[in-house]
Design an enzyme around this catalytic site. Structure first.
Site, PDB file in Angstrom:
ATOM      1  N   ASP A  16      -0.771  37.034 -60.081  1.00 33.48           N
ATOM      2  CA  ASP A  16      -1.008  38.158 -59.165  1.00 33.48           C
ATOM      3  C   ASP A  16      -2.488  38.390 -58.892  1.00 33.48           C
ATOM      4  O   ASP A  16      -2.909  39.514 -58.661  1.00 33.48           O
ATOM      5  CB  ASP A  16      -0.378  39.456 -59.702  1.00 33.48           C
ATOM      6  N   HIS A  44       4.168  35.324 -53.857  1.00 31.35           N
ATOM      7  CA  HIS A  44       2.862  35.522 -53.242  1.00 31.35           C
ATOM      8  C   HIS A  44       3.048  36.526 -52.127  1.00 31.35           C
ATOM      9  O   HIS A  44       4.001  36.423 -51.372  1.00 31.35           O
ATOM     10  CB  HIS A  44       2.385  34.241 -52.562  1.00 31.35           C
TER      11      HIS A  44
HETATM   12  P1  GDP Z   1      -0.622  36.064 -55.990  1.00 34.75           P
HETATM   13  O1  GDP Z   1       0.694  35.831 -56.601  1.00 34.75           O
HETATM   14  O2  GDP Z   1      -1.745  35.556 -56.856  1.00 34.75           O
HETATM   15  O3  GDP Z   1      -0.727  35.615 -54.584  1.00 34.75           O
HETATM   16  O4  GDP Z   1      -0.850  37.620 -55.999  1.00 34.75           O
HETATM   17  P2  GDP Z   1      -0.070  38.781 -55.234  1.00 34.75           P
HETATM   18  O5  GDP Z   1       0.944  38.323 -54.302  1.00 34.75           O
HETATM   19  O6  GDP Z   1       0.310  39.786 -56.251  1.00 34.75           O
HETATM   20  O7  GDP Z   1      -1.276  39.338 -54.389  1.00 34.75           O
HETATM   21  C1  GDP Z   1      -1.951  40.425 -54.763  1.00 34.75           C
HETATM   22  C2  GDP Z   1      -1.804  41.557 -53.778  1.00 34.75           C
HETATM   23  O8  GDP Z   1      -3.083  41.940 -53.400  1.00 34.75           O
HETATM   24  C3  GDP Z   1      -1.082  41.268 -52.478  1.00 34.75           C
HETATM   25  O9  GDP Z   1      -0.401  42.429 -52.082  1.00 34.75           O
HETATM   26  C4  GDP Z   1      -2.217  40.930 -51.513  1.00 34.75           C
HETATM   27  O10 GDP Z   1      -1.917  41.229 -50.168  1.00 34.75           O
HETATM   28  C5  GDP Z   1      -3.280  41.834 -52.011  1.00 34.75           C
HETATM   29  N1  GDP Z   1      -4.623  41.344 -51.874  1.00 34.75           N
HETATM   30  C6  GDP Z   1      -5.116  40.074 -51.981  1.00 34.75           C
HETATM   31  N2  GDP Z   1      -6.447  40.088 -51.893  1.00 34.75           N
HETATM   32  C7  GDP Z   1      -6.808  41.385 -51.729  1.00 34.75           C
HETATM   33  C8  GDP Z   1      -8.066  42.051 -51.604  1.00 34.75           C
HETATM   34  O11 GDP Z   1      -9.132  41.454 -51.641  1.00 34.75           O
HETATM   35  N3  GDP Z   1      -8.024  43.407 -51.485  1.00 34.75           N
HETATM   36  C9  GDP Z   1      -6.870  44.131 -51.464  1.00 34.75           C
HETATM   37  N4  GDP Z   1      -6.924  45.451 -51.357  1.00 34.75           N
HETATM   38  N5  GDP Z   1      -5.678  43.537 -51.593  1.00 34.75           N
HETATM   39  C10 GDP Z   1      -5.663  42.190 -51.722  1.00 34.75           C
END
Ligand code: GDP
Length: 428
Positions: A16, A44
Site C-alpha cells: 500500500d 492497487h
Molecule cells: P499500492 O498497492 O502500493 O498501489 O497502494 P494503494 O493502492 O493502497 O495506494 C495508496 C493510495 O494512495 C491509493 O488510494 C492512491 O490513489 C493514493 N495515492 C498514491 N499516491 C498518492 C499521493 O502521493 N498522495 C495521495 N494523497 N494519495 C496517493
C-alpha cells in the site's frame, strides 16, 4: 524521464505504498507491464481520466492503449477474478486491453479459497489475517507439486487423472481436519473446463515473448505487489505473503534474465500503514491514528481489496532502509507526502530499542516483537503541497523531511508524489 529497458516497481514496506500510481505513471512510456508474483489478495488503487479503479490482478498499465499487460508465471492466477476485472474496466469505457497470460502460470482453484477460509476459522483468534483469497494454499500446492498449471488445461487426459488424485488428497484435510464437505472430481473437472474457455485466447509463452521484446529494445515494467516486509524470506515471517515481493523475483516470475532489470524503483510511503497481523514498531493508536487514517491515501487508508481499516504509524527509517536494501533500490519514489501537511511536528522512527539497546538494523521476528520505536520529531510545513511541480517550490521543512529520510534510508529519492493523480509528481 528516460525509461530503461526493464525496470521494476516494488514496495519497501508492508504494501500500500502507492505502487499502483507510480506504475500507472511510468507505464506511459512502457510497452509491456508484467505482474510477476502474488494474486488477487492485494489491490492497487489508480486514479486516471477514466475514473478511480481498484485492480487486483490486472497490471496497472491496462489503461493505456499502447501497452501489453502480462500475467507472468509467478502469479497466483484466479481466472474468474481476472475476467471480471477485464469486464469491469471495459464497461467503464477503458479500451479492451491487450493481455497475455503465461502458459506456466498456476491456477487458484475454488478449493484453495475454501481451504483458506476453513484454516482461518480453525485458527480463530490466532489467524494470520489472511485475505482468504486462497493464496497461501495455492503457493503451498505449487511447491508441493500438486498445482494446476495453465498449460495443463489443454491436456484433457492429464486433467482427468489429476483431479481424482487431488480430490483424494484434499478431502483428507477437508473432511478430517476441517469437518467440511468433500470436493467432487466431476465438479473440479467442470471448473477447469470453464477456466480453459475463459483463458484460452490469452495464453502464450510469455517468457519467450519477453525475451524477444528485450531483444527489440522494448520498455518493460515489472510490477510488484505488497512490499519487502511481506517477503517470505526477508519479511516479518510468518506474517508474510506466500510469494516473494522482491524485484529479484521479477526475473523468475516473469521468466527473464536477472541482469536485464536495470532500474529498481522502490516505493516508500511518507508515513506507515499495514494490514493484517504482525509486529509494527512505529504503530500509533487512538485519535492520532484515526486522523492519519482519515486523511491518508486518497480518501482514507482502507484496504483496496478488503476495505479493512489499515493500521497506521509514523515513518519507519529502520524498516524502510532494510526494505530498500533488499529490493536493490536504484531509485526511491517517496509517496503520499501531501497527507502530512496538517501536522505541527512529524514524528519519525529512527531506531529500534531492543532489550535496552538501540539499533538501526531491522531484526528477525522474535527480536522485532520486542522492539520499541525511538522517535525523532521533525517540524511540519503546515501547508497543502498538492499542485507543486518542482522540488525548489516545496516548503523548506518539507524538503528537510525528504532529505532527512533520504539520509536515514541511504537510497536516492528521485521522485516525490504529492497527490493521487498521474501528474502529481516531482522529479528530483
Ligand atoms: P499500492 O498497492 O502500493 O498501489 O497502494 P494503494 O493502492 O493502497 O495506494 C495508496 C493510495 O494512495 C491509493 O488510494 C492512491 O490513489 C493514493 N495515492 C498514491 N499516491 C498518492 C499521493 O502521493 N498522495 C495521495 N494523497 N494519495 C496517493
Amino acid at each position: 524521464m528516460e525509461v530503461l529497458m526493464v525496470q521494476a516497481v516494488v514496495g519497501a514496506n508492508w504494501g500500500d505504498e502507492g505502487k499502483g500510481k507510480i506504475t500507472d505513471m511510468l507505464a506511459e512510456k512502457a510497452d509491456i507491464i508484467v505482474r510477476f508474483q502474488g494474486g488477487a489478495n492485494a489491490g492497487h488503487t489508480i486514479v486516471n481520466d477514466y475514473g478511480k479503479f481498484a485492480l487486483h490482478t490486472l497490471p496497472s498499465g491496462v489503461f493505456y492503449g499502447h501497452t501489453t499487460s502480462i500475467i507472468g508465471n509467478g502469479v497466483a492466477l484466479n481466472i474468474p477474478v481476472l475476467f471480471n476485472e477485464i469486464k469491469s474496466i471495459v464497461e467503464r469505457g477503458v479500451p479492451m486491453p491487450k493481455i497475455l497470460v503465461s502458459d506456466r502460470a498456476q491456477i487458484v482453484m475454488s478449493y484453495h479459497i475454501l481451504q483458506d477460509q476453513y484454516e482461518e476459522e480453525r485458527l480463530a483468534g490466532k489467524s494470520f489475517g489472511s485475505t482468504k483469497s486462497g493464496i497461501a494454499p495455492f503457493y503451498s500446492d505449487k511447491y508441493a507439486k500438486i498445482g494446476f498449471q495453465v498449460s495443463e488445461l489443454f491436456d484433457e487426459e492429464l486433467l482427468k487423472e489429476k483431479v481424482y488424485r487431488i480430490c483424494e488428497q484434499k478431502n483428507v484435510i477437508f473432511e478430517h481436519l476441517y469437518h467440511k464437505p468433500a470436493i467432487k472430481p466431476e465438479e473440479l473437472l467442470k471448473e477447469l473446463d470453464s477456466y480453459r474457455e475463459m483463458i484460452a485466447p490469452y495464453v502464450c509463452d510469455t517468457s519467450a515473448f519477453l525475451w524477444n521484446a528485450i531483444k527489440e529494445g522494448k520498455n518493460i515494467l515489472l510490477e510488484g505487489q505488497l512490499g519487502s516486509l511481506k517477503d517470505p524470506d526477508h519479511g516479518i515471517y510468518p506474517m508474510v505473503t506466500s510469494s516473494s515481493t522482491l524485484a529479484a523475483y521479477g526475473a523468475i516470475g516473469a521468466g527473464i534474465p536477472p541482469y536485464e532489470i536495470k532500474k529498481i524503483v522502490t516505493v516508500v510511503k511518507a508515513y506507515s500503514s499495514a494490514v493484517g497481523a504482525g509486529a509494527f514498531v512505529s504503530e500509533i493508536f487512538g485519535e492520532e491514528a484515526d486522523e492519519l487514517r482519515r486523511r491518508g491515501g486518497d480518501g482514507g487508508e482502507y484496504g483496496a481489496t478488503t476495505g479493512r481499516p489499515r493500521r497506521m504509524g509514523w515513518f519507519d527509517c529502520v524498516a524502510s532502509k532494510y526494505g530498500c536494501r533488499l529490493q536493490g533500490t536504484t531509485d526511491v519514489a517517496f509517496t503520499v507526502l501531501d497527507v502530512l501537511g496538517y501536522l505541527d511536528e512529524i514524528p519519525v522512527c529512527v531506531g529500534y530499542e531492543i532489550d535496552g539497546e538501540v539499533t538501526t538494523d531491522f531484526p528477525t521476528t522474535p527480536k522485532l516483537q520486542k522492539a520499541k520505536p525511538v522517535l525523532k520529531r521533525l517540524p511540519g510545513w503546515k501547508t497543502d503541497i498538492r499542485g507543486i511541480r518542482t522540488y525548489a517550490e516545496l516548503p523548506e521543512n518539507c524538503r528537510n523531511y525528504i532529505e532527512f529520510v533520504e539520509k536515514e534510508i541511504g537510497f536516492p529519492i528521485t521522485m516525490i508524489s504529492n497527490g493521487p493523480g498521474r501528474n502529481d509528481i516531482i522529479y528530483r
